[in-house]
Design a protein around this motif. Sequence first.
Motif, mmCIF file in Angstrom:
data_model
loop_
_atom_site.group_PDB
_atom_site.id
_atom_site.type_symbol
_atom_site.label_atom_id
_atom_site.label_comp_id
_atom_site.label_asym_id
_atom_site.label_seq_id
_atom_site.Cartn_x
_atom_site.Cartn_y
_atom_site.Cartn_z
ATOM 1 N N THR A 8 0.827 -1.204 0.000
ATOM 2 C CA THR A 8 0.000 0.000 0.000
ATOM 3 C C THR A 8 0.863 1.257 0.000
ATOM 4 N N SER A 11 2.293 1.847 -3.352
ATOM 5 C CA SER A 11 1.323 2.239 -4.380
ATOM 6 C C SER A 11 0.934 3.709 -4.268
ATOM 7 N N LEU A 58 -8.538 6.492 -3.472
ATOM 8 C CA LEU A 58 -8.677 5.237 -4.211
ATOM 9 C C LEU A 58 -7.489 4.320 -3.928
ATOM 10 N N HIS A 59 -6.296 4.881 -3.904
ATOM 11 C CA HIS A 59 -5.116 4.067 -3.625
ATOM 12 C C HIS A 59 -5.063 3.617 -2.164
ATOM 13 N N ASN A 62 -7.477 0.794 -1.980
ATOM 14 C CA ASN A 62 -7.377 -0.185 -3.063
ATOM 15 C C ASN A 62 -7.267 -1.609 -2.530
ATOM 16 N N GLY A 66 -10.184 -3.796 -3.716
ATOM 17 C CA GLY A 66 -9.876 -4.194 -5.085
ATOM 18 C C GLY A 66 -8.702 -5.128 -5.239
ATOM 19 N N SER A 67 -8.338 -5.869 -4.186
ATOM 20 C CA SER A 67 -7.197 -6.768 -4.301
ATOM 21 C C SER A 67 -7.565 -8.158 -3.811
ATOM 22 N N PHE A 134 -15.652 2.844 -7.077
ATOM 23 C CA PHE A 134 -14.640 1.808 -6.923
ATOM 24 C C PHE A 134 -15.197 0.571 -6.220
ATOM 25 N N THR A 138 -14.960 -2.265 -8.504
ATOM 26 C CA THR A 138 -13.664 -2.842 -8.096
ATOM 27 C C THR A 138 -12.592 -2.602 -9.162
ATOM 28 N N LEU A 140 -10.037 0.460 -10.484
ATOM 29 C CA LEU A 140 -9.508 1.816 -10.322
ATOM 30 C C LEU A 140 -9.652 2.647 -11.591
#
Length: 204
Positions: A8, A11, A58-59, A62, A66-67, A134, A138, A140
């Motif tokens: 994280t 990113s 968003l990051h 994430n 989304g992972s 998001f 899911t 980005l």
Amino acid sequence: MLGILQVTSKSIKPVLVLWASMYLFVLILVGMNIGGNANIIYLITQFIFIPLSGILFLHLFNDLFGSEHSTFLHTFYKGKVEKMYGAYLMLYMLPLIVLCTLIDLRYEGFEAIPASILLLSQALLFTCITLILFVITTDLSISITISVLYLSIELATFGNVWNLIHIFYMNLQEPIVLSAVYHTLIVNFVLGLIGYRFFKMLVS
């Protein structure tokens, strides 16, 4: 867990570097009095830091949505996501409040308090919308693409598309005081709080 946090941090590092570079850029504009108009500096501030708030958030979220670690992290952070969001938002706003204060000291016809509150309302609404997109998709890229499309339309038309919600203050003549921005403030906060409640419902 440590590995996830390291991923994280890696990113978001480019986003933080970009944010810091843009902050320095705006500070230079203020210090050199480029443009000679607080409204121009404030417009630049809005169109830099509000989109960056959405990208940064968003990051930050994430890995949670989304992972491949989403299920584990959602269980680990259950009931804490909204608190994380609130803490991130307040931390994001602190340097922007400082920036508004510096603009207030440098220019006439600019009030730091309503300007800061307006930025808060914009960041609340923009980050909630990007995070909702998001969580639903899911993806980005979809969230960022839709956000960039909205920003492009707003900037290209200078907020003159009648059927769009205009979250930015784009008047370059009228001083930035509470009486000038209160309508935008109210709309942003109402929609932002609705978006926050919807985001909270999605992640709970």
